[in-house]
Scaffold this active site. Sequence first.
Site, short mmCIF file in Angstrom:
data_model
loop_
_atom_site.label_atom_id
_atom_site.label_comp_id
_atom_site.label_asym_id
_atom_site.label_seq_id
_atom_site.Cartn_x
_atom_site.Cartn_y
_atom_site.Cartn_z
CG HIS A 178 -1.93 -1.02 1.11
ND1 HIS A 178 -2.90 -1.50 2.01
CD2 HIS A 178 -2.54 -1.68 0.06
CE1 HIS A 178 -3.57 -2.44 1.71
NE2 HIS A 178 -3.64 -2.51 0.42
CB THR A 235 -3.65 -8.26 8.38
OG1 THR A 235 -4.78 -7.71 7.12
CG2 THR A 235 -3.30 -9.62 8.00
CB SER A 236 -9.19 -7.13 9.68
OG SER A 236 -8.89 -6.30 8.76
N1 APR Z 1 -1.39 -8.72 18.24
C1 APR Z 1 -2.46 -9.35 17.35
N2 APR Z 1 -3.01 -8.79 16.66
C2 APR Z 1 -3.21 -7.40 16.71
C3 APR Z 1 -2.75 -6.69 17.46
C4 APR Z 1 -1.71 -7.24 18.21
N3 APR Z 1 -0.85 -6.60 19.21
N4 APR Z 1 -3.04 -5.43 17.29
C5 APR Z 1 -3.98 -5.51 16.48
N5 APR Z 1 -4.12 -6.78 15.99
C6 APR Z 1 -5.18 -7.18 14.79
C7 APR Z 1 -6.65 -6.49 15.20
O1 APR Z 1 -7.51 -7.39 15.93
C8 APR Z 1 -7.06 -6.49 13.71
O2 APR Z 1 -7.77 -7.53 13.51
O3 APR Z 1 -4.80 -6.49 13.82
C9 APR Z 1 -5.78 -6.38 12.91
C10 APR Z 1 -5.66 -5.30 12.16
O4 APR Z 1 -6.60 -5.17 11.18
P1 APR Z 1 -6.97 -3.78 10.45
O5 APR Z 1 -7.19 -2.74 11.63
O6 APR Z 1 -7.95 -3.95 9.57
O7 APR Z 1 -5.62 -3.28 9.81
P2 APR Z 1 -5.28 -4.08 8.21
O8 APR Z 1 -5.79 -5.32 8.16
O9 APR Z 1 -3.77 -3.59 8.41
O10 APR Z 1 -5.93 -2.95 7.18
C11 APR Z 1 -5.44 -3.08 5.92
O11 APR Z 1 -6.92 -1.21 5.45
O12 APR Z 1 -7.67 0.85 5.56
C12 APR Z 1 -6.66 0.14 4.83
O13 APR Z 1 -4.80 0.75 4.00
C13 APR Z 1 -5.36 0.58 5.32
O14 APR Z 1 -3.31 -1.13 5.12
C14 APR Z 1 -4.61 -0.93 5.64
C15 APR Z 1 -5.57 -1.90 5.21
#
Ligand code: APR
Length: 244
Positions: free
Chosen positions: A119, A186-187
């Site tokens: 990204h 990541t979600s």
């Molecule tokens: N340990 C384990 N899991 C964690 C921790 C941790 N310390 N902190 C957060 N998480 C998990 C959360 O439970 C969540 O499910 O990480 C996940 C992050 O998910 P998102 O907030 O959706 O982030 P991400 O998956 O990276 O989003 C993808 O969305 O908006 C766009 O460009 C943005 O790159 C991003 C993309």
Amino acid sequence: MLKDVASKLKKANSIVVLTGAGVSTASGIPDFRSSEGLWSEDESREYYMSSDYFYHDPVDFWNKYKTIFQMKLLKDYTPNPVHQFIKELESDKDKVTVITQNVDGLHLAADSSHVIEYHGTLNQASCPECGESYSLDYVMSTETPYCQNCGAVLKPDVLLFGDMITAHDEAEQAIQTADFLLVMGTSLMVTPFNLLPHYAKQEVGMEAALINREPTVKDRLFDYVVHDDLSSSIEKLRSYLSSL
Ligand code: APR
Ligand code: ZN
């Protein structure tokens, strides 16, 4: 379960690690969709981080962009033990490729050798008219960064909602040469990034593990699923790996 993941990591020659914001929360960077996430706090933020909004009002875009991504703090963030663990995996592997959704640059700061910033990155910006590239220092030195070459408002090198993805083919090529997939923090809500685990499983046929605090929409795709905090999970992985 983590013991199984450790033995798979040990046996694998080439690993692809897919990461999301959960890998950087231990560095103090909020994620997007868990309860205190950037998007959860204020839904309109996703619209402001779109290429539509950039072209609609580039000056206000930058004002919001710097606030939402807490750009002032960016230089203070440092890699955490999760980034270091991924770097350490390289020590006895042919190749470890990190394909990250994160734009914070922390995998590069942790000196991972093969990083695909799927990204883009917050750490630089480019001119949409003439392509000139500019550093974070320049971007932060002025309210609205303009191109010194042609005067256009710069665009961040982060993929905005609505932008074309350019790293997908490179990501698939990296997966083709791997024999184990590790997905962390990541979600898996965002397409086409969330198609990569399908590609790894169905097209390339490798085993895959997911470590994420919360369940994801893709859990059932994985051979190993661990719902736990990443910092404690990698501590356990490290001790299992050292005993193998
Ligand atoms: N340990 C384990 N899991 C964690 C921790 C941790 N310390 N902190 C957060 N998480 C998990 C959360 O439970 C969540 O499910 O990480 C996940 C992050 O998910 P998102 O907030 O959706 O982030 P991400 O998956 O990276 O989003 C993808 O969305 O908006 C766009 O460009 C943005 O790159 C991003 C993309
Ligand atoms: Zn220009």
